[in-house]
Design an enzyme around this catalytic site. Structure first.
Site, PDB file in Angstrom:
ATOM      1  N   HIS A   1       0.801  -1.231   0.000  1.00 28.41           N
ATOM      2  CA  HIS A   1       0.000   0.000   0.000  1.00 28.41           C
ATOM      3  C   HIS A   1       0.832   1.279   0.000  1.00 28.41           C
ATOM      4  O   HIS A   1       0.274   2.368  -0.003  1.00 28.41           O
ATOM      5  CB  HIS A   1      -0.981  -0.039   1.171  1.00 28.41           C
ATOM      6  CG  HIS A   1      -1.916  -1.212   1.084  1.00 28.41           C
ATOM      7  ND1 HIS A   1      -2.924  -1.293   0.146  1.00 28.41           N
ATOM      8  CD2 HIS A   1      -1.949  -2.386   1.764  1.00 28.41           C
ATOM      9  CE1 HIS A   1      -3.560  -2.446   0.281  1.00 28.41           C
ATOM     10  NE2 HIS A   1      -2.978  -3.130   1.262  1.00 28.41           N
TER      11      HIS A   1
ATOM     12  N   CYS B   1      -5.759  -9.377   5.532  1.00 31.43           N
ATOM     13  CA  CYS B   1      -4.448  -9.135   4.921  1.00 31.43           C
ATOM     14  C   CYS B   1      -3.357  -9.878   5.689  1.00 31.43           C
ATOM     15  O   CYS B   1      -2.464 -10.467   5.086  1.00 31.43           O
ATOM     16  CB  CYS B   1      -4.119  -7.638   4.912  1.00 31.43           C
ATOM     17  SG  CYS B   1      -4.654  -6.806   3.422  1.00 31.43           S
TER      18      CYS B   1
END
Lengths: 276, 113
Positions: free
Chosen positions: A194, A235
């Protein structure tokens, strides 16, 4: 100026300096990440960060204004819990300013009395506790997930405005550290995808940039609300790491870090995400 | 020591069965609990289902042969030795793949068009 007054003024000046210094540290972290993402994603408009992964997928972006499939049912379930009368006649709405409208943008917040970060989920449970009502399971999409879907929808359009006072700076820093720490068998950090990989694709899934990740929770996937904490736990499993338990302080700190990064971006709850 | 034929046959069958159950290199490339390389890398057209994955660079045979098998093996074992900032998992060091599986992947990638 008498001596005690001078001492008080000096103490106040020191406190202000400390607070300014610490705020600058959080702001510096945000500026550094923002500069990196701008360099990596020069064509991404500042306002589009709020879209998360949908900013990189035409299909998701096109559907971002339409209600997610199953969202109406989730919202109704959340509204029922929100409006349910406690034994003393009060409701969850009575614990929040404006009945819960336009409050989500201020969470998580640091509570100096408790000396801890309070997420919106924790605030709901604090309310229940103070009225001697059973608490909601933070990991349960049907209860806490549904309440979040409803409560956060009352803040749609509100811009995130999370504060990091001096006393909370170590919690923010801990959230940053957790986000950038490689974990699990796959040796990924959250930032691997990210920050480093923002805008690219993992499989078919576009990777949302760290800035903007706090704006659109819960997402609705296959008719169920997925909170940010639930998504982080997913995740972690993908990373081959044992997920932090639902409601863990580590998750609160990651959320605090991400919410601060998204300051200034508008909230939009219950956006659609594809089933896996 | 005398070993009976039926005993040998059973052992042989077990060995052959275990070999047959081993995932192929293409399967290792795609399996989420194994390499899962397909999550990050694209292969030349026709080798695998079309993918939009691009967290890692696309893999071509020419690039793989340029790297050579020993370096490919080392990269699959622990890519951080060469590049500490890489997001590629250390498949060998973290025991995601065993040595034989890494070897099969190396052969597979080296033979890509």
């Amino acid at each position: 100026m008498r001596f005690p007054e001078a001492l008080r003024a000096l103490a106040l000046a020191c406190a202000m300096l400390a607070a300014t210094g610490c705020l600058a540290a959080a702001a510096d972290v945000k500026n550094e990440i923002a500069a990196r993402l701008r360099a990596q994603l020069p064509s991404l408009a500042p306002g589009d960060y709020a879209l998360g992964s949908a900013a990189f997928d035409e299909g998701l972006r096109a559907g971002s204004d339409a209600p997610a499939e199953g969202a109406a049912e989730v919202l109704e379930a959340g509204r029922r819990i929100w409006a349910r009368k406690f034994k003393n006649g009060r409701t969850l709405a009575t614990c929040f300013p404006n009945g819960g409208r336009r409050v989500a943008g201020n969470y998580p917040q640091y509570d100096p009395r408790l000396k801890r970060i309070v997420t919106l989920e924790m605030a709901v449970n604090q309310c229940l506790k103070s009225h001697n009502e059973p608490l909601l399971d933070q990991g349960d999409p049907r209860s806490m997930g549904a309440v979040m879907a409803y409560l956060r929808s009352l803040s749609n359009g509100q811009k995130l405005a999370v504060r990091v006072p001096a006393a909370a700076e170590p919690r923010f820093e801990d959230g940053r550290r957790l986000y950038f720490t490689r974990m699990g068998q796959r040796n990924f950090a959250c930032a691997s995808c990210h920050v480093q990989g923002a805008g690219r694709r993992f499989g078919d899934q576009p990777l949302s940039p760290a800035i903007g990740q706090a704006t659109h929770w819960p997402v609705i996937r296959a008719g169920a609300p997925i909170t940010m904490h639930a998504r982080i736990r997913e995740c972690l499993e993908l990373m081959g790491a044992a997920p932090f338990p639902a409601g863990a302080e580590e998750l609160n700190r990651i959320e605090y870090f991400l919410a601060y990064l998204s300051n200034g971006l508008p909230l939009k709850a219950n956006v659609a995400r594809p089933a896996r | 020591m005398r070993v009976s034929w039926p005993f040998c046959a059973i052992i042989l069958a077990m060995v052959l069965d275990a070999a047959a159950q081993q995932p192929t290199a293409a399967e290792l490339f795609a399996m989420p609990d194994k390499g899962h390389c397909s999550a990050c890398h694209q292969l030349p057209a026709g080798i695998a289902p079309a993918s939009r994955a691009d967290l890692g660079p696309p893999l071509s045979g020419a690039r793989m042969r340029e790297l050579g098998k020993p370096r490919m093996r080392a990269l699959l074992d622990d890519p951080m030795t060469e590049n500490p900032d890489t997001v590629m998992p250390p498949f060998g060091r973290h025991r995601i793949l065993d040595a034989a599986e890494i070897d099969r992947l190396v052969e597979f990638l080296h033979a890509l068009p």
